[in-house]
Scaffold this active site. Structure first.
Site, PDB file in Angstrom:
ATOM      1  N   HIS A 186       5.189  -0.941 -29.390  1.00 38.69           N
ATOM      2  CA  HIS A 186       4.056  -1.705 -28.867  1.00 38.69           C
ATOM      3  C   HIS A 186       3.784  -2.995 -29.627  1.00 38.69           C
ATOM      4  O   HIS A 186       3.346  -3.972 -29.046  1.00 38.69           O
ATOM      5  CB  HIS A 186       2.841  -0.795 -28.673  1.00 38.69           C
ATOM      6  N   GLU A 428      10.458   6.318 -14.118  1.00 39.49           N
ATOM      7  CA  GLU A 428      10.857   6.296 -15.526  1.00 39.49           C
ATOM      8  C   GLU A 428      11.318   7.673 -15.991  1.00 39.49           C
ATOM      9  O   GLU A 428      11.620   7.876 -17.155  1.00 39.49           O
ATOM     10  CB  GLU A 428       9.738   5.746 -16.412  1.00 39.49           C
ATOM     11  N   ASP A 452      11.357   3.973 -20.809  1.00 42.56           N
ATOM     12  CA  ASP A 452      11.343   5.434 -20.837  1.00 42.56           C
ATOM     13  C   ASP A 452      12.536   6.028 -20.093  1.00 42.56           C
ATOM     14  O   ASP A 452      13.094   7.035 -20.518  1.00 42.56           O
ATOM     15  CB  ASP A 452      10.033   5.965 -20.237  1.00 42.56           C
ATOM     16  N   CYS A 499       9.750  -3.022 -14.551  1.00 35.65           N
ATOM     17  CA  CYS A 499       8.826  -3.592 -15.539  1.00 35.65           C
ATOM     18  C   CYS A 499       9.192  -3.163 -16.954  1.00 35.65           C
ATOM     19  O   CYS A 499       8.510  -3.488 -17.909  1.00 35.65           O
ATOM     20  CB  CYS A 499       7.381  -3.221 -15.217  1.00 35.65           C
TER      21      CYS A 499
HETATM   22  C1  PEP Z   1       8.677   1.688 -19.432  1.00 33.83           C
HETATM   23  O1  PEP Z   1       8.692   2.866 -19.779  1.00 33.83           O
HETATM   24  O2  PEP Z   1       9.710   1.050 -19.148  1.00 33.83           O
HETATM   25  C2  PEP Z   1       7.413   0.952 -19.332  1.00 33.83           C
HETATM   26  C3  PEP Z   1       7.361  -0.232 -18.771  1.00 33.83           C
HETATM   27  O3  PEP Z   1       6.314   1.540 -19.850  1.00 33.83           O
HETATM   28  P1  PEP Z   1       5.929   1.642 -21.403  1.00 33.83           P
HETATM   29  O4  PEP Z   1       6.873   0.744 -22.170  1.00 33.83           O
HETATM   30  O5  PEP Z   1       4.516   1.200 -21.483  1.00 33.83           O
HETATM   31  O6  PEP Z   1       6.134   3.085 -21.644  1.00 33.83           O
HETATM   32 MG    MG Z   2       6.872   4.061 -19.844  1.00 35.55          MG
END
Ligand code: PEP
Ligand code: MG
Length: 567
Positions: A186, A428, A452, A499
């Site tokens: 993050h 995911e 994920d 995404c």
């Molecule tokens: C992902 O898992 O690709 C995603 C966009 O969500 P996060 O990175 O917030 O888990």
């Molecule tokens: Mg994710």
């Protein structure tokens, strides 16, 4: 020269700001009473000055209730009982001030922690905080404070928490380097949305640098140099300038279409974490928001955000992005993302456990508040709601039913909502990708979460550096799952976006284009480069490239193929 992972592109030649909390050693020593009483008094004054300064800096940035914490801290330092008892220990036992502080503070903390009333339990945390600050002053140690930075620096830390990154002042913080983390942790994601250069996962750093020392941060190639020579400083300043010039030249594409040489059009959107990030998406020519990670709204608060607080945030994003589409992801908490005010069960495998939609379908009290806020905000722009971590059709149906239920409740109350809200899901979990054709009958759209999807497909924790070699976006197995998802959506006339971080990866874009991806959502700072790449490619050729890639056996073979197609 230290190698790390380039997580947010850019170059900085600056000074080190060491974000390291000093260790306080509170061993008991015989000491001169007068000297220790004076040290204590000075440390308390210095602590009060710190707190006042931090509070003054935070005014306007933090909510009133968060600012009130600083008043509570001040009150501890002014409490005659607390301070008097510490002085008493110094006098009666001839001991050092930091030891006396520790002894009295432990008694107070123990007393407050054992109380039932949550108000008093929180006071224990206040005393811990203040005690630590007083002790560091007694010992002449410095606690770094991000809000007081007033010169250009690169932050060096073990890792940055979401609230650390939220406090960063972009005028002064010219980059950060962390010991742990990867491209999808993050802190890395936040760095990209704030457009701050970042190198993460670089291993031991804090032992190798001094506060205030010169540093080069090359977040293009993932390089950190402490104490650089003048020649190195010049070399990297030039590299930084070339990067800035290239970025500047991309601005010409801000309003250009995202269209291939043979006329195939895709959508380029931005990933955001807070309403403020919309500005970056617009400045970089984003056509919409493809992922609004709403968990930051929950993580930056000290209690569950109210329906009204959420409504205000969602409305702001929708209004500012209109007429562009905003895909809001419902609460994706759990796994590595915890909330201080919500108890999570201890789990052996948190990434495989109670998180995201699983938690929301269990705690519908929390979920319904978010859905109501979203529905109420929907009249201010073009809203799409997306559920994270969907594994089964039943989960998607249950989530959708809750949306319909809240719509009914709002209608009864005479509150308006849009009748044109798309309901989609993140793909995911491999199970959802395999069954995409079935999901597409009921979902309005998909967005592939590769961060994920890759970790679950390869059974390799995305946070664990020891298995990072398995984190392979170009592995043909991943490409086939992406293909199944896109084809599943198209079969039912639905759109499919991505995404996860792969969508903004320059090498992956030609491949994803060829696989038929309709929407690419990425960090704002990657959008213009992605547009430049897409405008130079032929869709027909990329379809052939994708076909070939799907039939390769290894990541290396796919990369070799890509290098032949893409300059
Ligand atoms: C992902 O898992 O690709 C995603 C966009 O969500 P996060 O990175 O917030 O888990
Ligand atoms: Mg994710």
């Amino acid at each position: 020269m230290i190698k790390g992972i380039a997580a947010s592109a850019g170059i900085s030649v600056s000074k080190v700001f060491k974000l390291q909390h000093p260790v306080v050693n509170v061993e008991r020593r015989e000491a001169n009473v007068d000297e220790e009483i004076k040290k204590l008094a000075d440390a308390i004054t210095a602590t009060q000055n710190d707190i006042e300064a931090i509070k003054a800096n935070a005014v306007g940035r933090l909510a009133d209730e968060e600012l009130a914490i600083f008043d509570a801290h001040l009150m501890v330092t002014q409490d005659p009982e607390f301070v008097g008892q510490i002085e008493e220990v110094i006098k009666s036992e001839n001991v050092n001030a930091e030891f006396a502080v520790n002894q009295i503070a432990s008694t107070f903390i123990g007393m407050f922690e054992s109380m039932d009333d949550p108000y008093f339990r929180e006071r224990a945390a206040d005393i811990k905080d203040v005690t630590y600050r007083i002790q560091t002053h007694v010992l002449g140690l410095i606690i770094p404070d991000l809000t007081t930075i007033n010169e250009e620096v690169v932050i060096v830390a073990e890792d940055l928490t979401p609230s650390d990154t939220a406090q960063l002042n972009r005028d002064f913080v010219k980059g950060f380097a962390t010991e742990i983390g990867g491209r999808t942790s993050h802190s890395a994601i936040m760095a990209r949305s704030l457009e701050i250069p970042a190198v993460v996962g670089a291993g031991a750093l804090l032992d190798k640098c001094e506060h205030g020392q010169d540093i080069i941060l090359d977040a293009i190639d993932g390089v950190i140099i402490f104490n650089p020579s003048d020649a190195q400083k010049e070399e990297y300043a030039a590299k930084g300038q070339a990067f800035a010039d290239h970025k500047e030249s991309l601005k010409a594409l801000k309003d250009a279409e995202s269209k291939t040489t043979d006329g195939h059009v895709v959508e380029l959107a931005g990933n955001i974490g807070t309403p403020k990030d919309v500005e970056g998406v617009l400045n970089n020519g984003g056509e919409g928001v493809g992922l609004y990670r709403t968990e930051f709204l929950y993580m930056d608060a000290s209690e569950l955000p109210s329906e009204e607080d959420q409504f205000v945030a969602y409305k702001e994003v929708l209004e500012n992005m209109a007429p562009g589409r905003v895909v809001v992801r419902t609460l994706d908490i759990g796994g590595d993302k915890e909330l201080s005010y919500l108890k999570f069960p201890h789990e052996m495998n948190p990434f495989l456990g109670y998180r995201a939609i699983r938690l929301c379908l269990d705690r519908t009290d929390i979920f319904r508040v978010q859905l109501r806020a979203l529905l109420r905000a929907s009249v201010y722009g073009k809203l799409s709601i997306m559920f994270p971590m969907i594994a089964t059709l039943q989960e998607f149906r249950d989530a959708k039913a809750l949306v319909e239920d809240e719509k009914k409740n709002l209608s009864k109350e005479g509150i308006a909502y849009s009748d044109d809200i798309e309901l989609g899901m993140m793909v995911e979990i491999p199970a959802a990708a395999m069954l995409a054709d079935q999901f597409a009958k009921e979902a309005d759209f998909f967005s592939i979460g590769t961060n994920d999807l890759i970790q679950y497909s390869m059974a390799a924790d995305r946070m664990n550096e020891k298995v990072s070699y398995l984190y392979q976006p170009y592995n043909p197995s991943i490409l086939r799952l992406v293909k199944m998802t896109i084809d599943g959506a198209h079969k039912e006339g639905k759109w499919c976006g991505m995404c996860g971080e792969m969508a903004g990866d320059e090498k992956a874009i030609p491949l994803l284009l060829g696989l038929g991806l309709d929407e690419f959502s990425m960090s704002a700072s990657s959008i213009l480069e992605a547009r430049r790449i897409i405008r130079d490619l032929s869709f027909a050729e990329m379809q052939k490239l994708a076909e070939e890639a799907l039939n390769k056996a290894t990541t290396e073979e796919v990369l070799e193929l890509l290098s032949q197609y893409v300059k």
